[in-house]
Design a protein around this motif. Structure first.
Motif, PDB file in Angstrom:
ATOM      1  N   GLU A  73      -0.985   2.137  -7.932  1.00 49.16           N
ATOM      2  CA  GLU A  73      -2.256   2.135  -7.204  1.00 49.16           C
ATOM      3  C   GLU A  73      -2.461   3.447  -6.460  1.00 49.16           C
ATOM      4  OE1 GLU A  73      -2.267  -1.234  -4.646  1.00 49.16           O
ATOM      5  OE2 GLU A  73      -2.335  -2.708  -6.283  1.00 49.16           O
ATOM      6  N   ILE A  74      -1.417   3.929  -5.814  1.00 44.81           N
ATOM      7  CA  ILE A  74      -1.521   5.190  -5.068  1.00 44.81           C
ATOM      8  C   ILE A  74      -1.779   6.351  -6.020  1.00 44.81           C
ATOM      9  CG2 ILE A  74      -0.195   6.837  -3.689  1.00 44.81           C
ATOM     10  CD1 ILE A  74       1.089   4.439  -2.307  1.00 44.81           C
ATOM     11  N   THR A  75      -1.091   6.352  -7.153  1.00 39.37           N
ATOM     12  CA  THR A  75      -1.312   7.415  -8.147  1.00 39.37           C
ATOM     13  C   THR A  75      -2.755   7.409  -8.636  1.00 39.37           C
ATOM     14  OG1 THR A  75       0.991   7.248  -8.856  1.00 39.37           O
ATOM     15  CG2 THR A  75      -0.547   8.334 -10.359  1.00 39.37           C
ATOM     16  N   GLN A  76      -3.295   6.217  -8.865  1.00 41.62           N
ATOM     17  CA  GLN A  76      -4.697   6.113  -9.300  1.00 41.62           C
ATOM     18  C   GLN A  76      -5.653   6.611  -8.220  1.00 41.62           C
ATOM     19  OE1 GLN A  76      -5.180   2.003 -10.371  1.00 41.62           O
ATOM     20  NE2 GLN A  76      -4.126   2.222 -12.339  1.00 41.62           N
ATOM     21  N   LYS A  77      -5.352   6.290  -6.960  1.00 42.45           N
ATOM     22  CA  LYS A  77      -6.197   6.779  -5.865  1.00 42.45           C
ATOM     23  C   LYS A  77      -6.167   8.300  -5.800  1.00 42.45           C
ATOM     24  CE  LYS A  77      -5.773   2.725  -2.856  1.00 42.45           C
ATOM     25  NZ  LYS A  77      -5.227   2.202  -1.585  1.00 42.45           N
ATOM     26  N   GLU A  78      -4.976   8.879  -5.930  1.00 37.94           N
ATOM     27  CA  GLU A  78      -4.860  10.343  -5.903  1.00 37.94           C
ATOM     28  C   GLU A  78      -5.616  10.963  -7.068  1.00 37.94           C
ATOM     29  OE1 GLU A  78      -0.593  11.202  -3.737  1.00 37.94           O
ATOM     30  OE2 GLU A  78      -0.585  10.700  -5.864  1.00 37.94           O
ATOM     31  N   ILE A 134      -3.996   7.702   2.053  1.00 35.38           N
ATOM     32  CA  ILE A 134      -3.152   7.726   0.849  1.00 35.38           C
ATOM     33  C   ILE A 134      -1.745   8.194   1.196  1.00 35.38           C
ATOM     34  CG2 ILE A 134      -2.797   8.890  -1.362  1.00 35.38           C
ATOM     35  CD1 ILE A 134      -5.805   8.818  -1.774  1.00 35.38           C
ATOM     36  N   GLU A 135      -1.662   9.223   2.011  1.00 30.84           N
ATOM     37  CA  GLU A 135      -0.343   9.719   2.401  1.00 30.84           C
ATOM     38  C   GLU A 135       0.431   8.668   3.197  1.00 30.84           C
ATOM     39  OE1 GLU A 135       1.159  12.471   1.476  1.00 30.84           O
ATOM     40  OE2 GLU A 135      -0.585  12.916   0.213  1.00 30.84           O
ATOM     41  N   SER A 136      -0.295   7.960   4.069  1.00 29.22           N
ATOM     42  CA  SER A 136       0.339   6.907   4.859  1.00 29.22           C
ATOM     43  C   SER A 136       0.841   5.775   3.963  1.00 29.22           C
ATOM     44  CB  SER A 136      -0.662   6.371   5.890  1.00 29.22           C
ATOM     45  OG  SER A 136      -0.111   5.297   6.601  1.00 29.22           O
ATOM     46  N   GLN A 137      -0.007   5.378   2.993  1.00 28.61           N
ATOM     47  CA  GLN A 137       0.400   4.319   2.059  1.00 28.61           C
ATOM     48  C   GLN A 137       1.599   4.746   1.224  1.00 28.61           C
ATOM     49  OE1 GLN A 137      -3.030   3.158  -0.246  1.00 28.61           O
ATOM     50  NE2 GLN A 137      -4.273   2.842   1.584  1.00 28.61           N
ATOM     51  N   MET A 142       7.267   4.252  -0.215  1.00 28.20           N
ATOM     52  CA  MET A 142       8.565   4.889  -0.419  1.00 28.20           C
ATOM     53  C   MET A 142       9.629   4.260   0.482  1.00 28.20           C
ATOM     54  SD  MET A 142       8.040   6.886  -2.858  1.00 28.20           S
ATOM     55  CE  MET A 142       9.637   7.693  -2.870  1.00 28.20           C
ATOM     56  N   LYS A 143       9.210   3.919   1.712  1.00 25.15           N
ATOM     57  CA  LYS A 143      10.142   3.242   2.619  1.00 25.15           C
ATOM     58  C   LYS A 143      10.499   1.858   2.074  1.00 25.15           C
ATOM     59  CE  LYS A 143      10.626   1.605   7.373  1.00 25.15           C
ATOM     60  NZ  LYS A 143       9.951   1.425   8.684  1.00 25.15           N
TER      61      LYS A 143
END
Length: 645
Positions: A344-349, A610-613, A618-619
């Protein structure tokens, strides 16, 4: 090496950590609870399944050494029956009623007679007898007619649909040691008994496979050893059992001796290929002939020994496989959860990169210039349309005054009309409504164009980032020509006042001139007496003589004033429209600047989110790696336990 109990406990701790979503946590907890309950309850629930008339009841009767379950080609088990080792030396049946929670019917044989008793559960392990004449109680309360013999009552409860609907669960407690210890056999309805009952019977069998069965004994009749419909049912409802299922070909006496081995191998290969089994445990027998023929009796005893030995070993292995399946599901869901979030994050980026506007200011400036001329064009359209309105206004105003003057027959009426500023005001104001209305329309048009163009500017970025521009105003805020009607009326009033003063002066001169003529004529002709008459005649005659002249002069003076009035109205309206257009154009330019700031703010916010997500995922990924490692360790211990067994 860990024991199976320790592995199960550790699996429970992982499930209790609740590292997934609420619904997924609930599913995993339910799965573990069923394993935990099965670990504490040492019974092995064996569901006997097969198609209609595959020999289920006959096989069970032979295993328990009693013709208890009704058999025959036309008999179809509709309600499942559970067979337990009882605590007594006699057989009895306990049936829970479906529509009466806590109500039971108990049936047993006593001195050659069948006893039916109705009772109610009043607490854990506590019961109250409702009627020792259970037949009468069941007939009165449930409208069922129980037969005399125990076997006939059991057949009635399991095969007659009216009775089946009244029974929630039928448990048969065999004399002690009739079955291997902790073993429960479940006689299930056939899965294809015919179109009328097939769905209901299949549903009941499916429910047992989903909620109760630990393993299955699957029967294939030798004369119809493998059908597509039964394969479909097994694939759909019993796939998880196939690895450790016991498969049995029944009614082998119905085929020629030379074909038996061929049939067995055919069934084995079919089952191996269709269910991807390495070495299926397949037996064959003829339970119906075991009590009548020594050859088939020995064959059945051998098959029974293999069957029971296989079933005794299954309980712990089933627990291990269920635990392994739960661990696999946990690991799979663990990987899927993190992978989905990262995807999802990759798609947002990716969408952010595609949506980025390299030079936002230039893009908005170009779009603004392309749209601003639409507002400016309003002025040109207005000037062109106003010239026609102006000429029409002059003609209409003169016509209205002419019409009003034509109605007046006396000079006094004309004077009142001239002095009636409201009347003349109305003549010009009503005639100028076309000009005023046209100005109102174009002022509104300029405002509406601004709203439309704001939305167009919005759309440049909305298609990338959603609604990020400021919302357009709901009402036009430009200058409104209608608000200047009072100014226009003042201009008209001033012009009319000038006409009024001039006409009053003319009227007074005409009165004096007419009176002088009357007096002069009277003196010349008849002396003082006639002079008075001449004065009267002069005034009246003056009215008649000069009324038309006065009317004409009023009209001419009014017509002469109209061009100036029309020019002043035109100038004022043009000024209004120009001002409105300029204001709207400036508003659009300001909105462009506002949109740019808003875009940049939202863009920065999106990047920050996005960076926060990404940091959170990753955590989470790091935390779940520890859990995944624990799951892998438990799986390895489980495999070692299986090999040791």
């Amino acid at each position: 090496m860990y024991s199976l109990n320790k592995i199960i406990e550790s699996t429970g701790e992982l499930v209790s950590a609740k590292v997934f979503g609420k619904e997924q946590n609930r599913i995993f907890q339910d799965n573990f609870n069923s394993i935990w309950e099965k670990q504490r309850d040492s019974k092995l629930n064996i569901a006997v399944i097969g198609e209609f008339s595959s020999g289920k009841s006959t096989l069970i009767n032979t295993l328990i050494h009693r013709n208890l379950l009704k058999t025959g080609f036309m008999v179809t088990t509709a309600a499942p029956a559970y067979l337990f080792n009882g605590r007594e030396d006699y057989l009895y049946i306990c049936a829970a009623l479906a529509d009466r929670k806590g109500y039971f019917i108990k049936i047993w044989e006593d001195g050659g007679k069948t006893v039916v008793e109705a009772y109610k559960e009043t607490g854990p392990g506590l019961y109250k007898t409702l009627s020792k004449d259970g037949r009468s109680w069941i007939e009165y309360n449930e409208h069922l007619q129980f037969p005399e013999k125990l076997e006939d009552i059991l057949a009635y409860m399991t095969t007659v649909e009216d009775a089946v609907k009244k029974m929630e669960k039928i448990e048969i407690f065999l004399p002690r040691n009739s079955l291997p210890e902790k073993m429960v056999i479940i006689d299930t309805p056939g899965v294809n008994p015919g179109k009328k009952d097939s769905s209901e019977h299949e549903m009941r069998t499916r429910k047992i496979l989903e909620d109760i069965a630990d393993t299955v004994l699957i029967l294939f009749p030798a004369d119809s050893v493998y059908t597509q419909t039964f394969e479909d049912f097994l694939n759909k409802n019993a796939a998880r059992f196939m690895k450790h299922a016991v498969l049995m070909i029944t009614m082998m006496d119905r085929v020629q001796e030379g074909e038996r081995e061929e049939i067995t191998e055919f069934a084995r290969e079919k089952i191996k290929n269709k269910f991807h089994l390495k070495d299926p445990f397949l037996l064959s027998c003829s339970a119906g002939r075991a009590g009548k023929d020594e050859y088939w009796r020995s064959k059945f005893q051998k098959a029974e020994e293999q069957l029971m030995d296989n079933l005794r070993k299954k309980r712990e292995r089933i627990l291990a496989e269920r635990t392994a399946g739960l661990l696999d599901n946990l690991l799979q869901e663990m990987n899927k959860t993190v992978d989905l979030k990262m995807e999802e994050i990759t798609q947002k980026e990716s969408r952010l990169r595609e949506a980025s506007v390299p030079n936002l200011r230039r893009t908005l400036d170009e779009s603004y210039k392309e749209r601003e001329w639409k507002i400016r064009a309003v002025k040109k359209q207005f000037k062109k349309s106003l010239s026609d309105d102006k000429e029409a206004m002059k003609v209409q105003a003169v016509a209205k005054v002419r019409e009003e003057l034509a109605k007046r027959k006396k000079r006094l009426d004309i004077t009142k009309y001239v002095q009636n500023e409201k009347g003349l005001n109305a003549a010009v104001t009503e005639s100028s409504q076309g000009m005023i209305g046209r100005a109102e329309y174009y002022c509104d048009l300029a405002g509406k164009k601004t709203l439309e163009l704001k939305k167009e500017l919005d759309e440049i970025l909305i298609k990338y980032y959603g609604t990020i521009g400021a919302e357009a105003e709901n009402e036009v805020q430009g200058r409104h020509a209608g608000s200047d009607v009072s100014v226009i009326n003042s201009l008209i009033g001033n012009a009319i006042t000038d006409v009024q003063k001039q006409e009053n002066k003319n009227a007074n001169s005409r009165d004096k001139w007419a009176a002088g003529i009357g007096i002069g004529v009277g003196l010349i002709v008849g002396g003082p007496l006639l002079a008075v008459g001449g004065l009267f005649l002069g005034i009246v005659g003056g009215d008649s003589l000069f009324v038309e002249s006065s009317r004409t002069k009023v009209l001419n003076s009014f017509s002469a004033a109209l061009p100036e009035i029309a020019d002043k109205i035109e100038a004022l309206l043009i000024e209004n429209v120009n001002s409105a257009v300029t204001e709207q154009s400036n508003r659009l330019a300001a909105y462009k600047d506002q949109l740019e700031k808003r875009y940049q703010s939202v863009y920065d916010q999106i990047v920050g989110n996005i960076e926060s997500q990404k940091a959170a995922v990753m955590k989470e990924k790091s935390e779940k790696e520890e859990i995944k490692e624990e799951i892998r360790r438990l799986k390895m211990n489980l495999e070692q336990w299986k090999r040791s067994r």
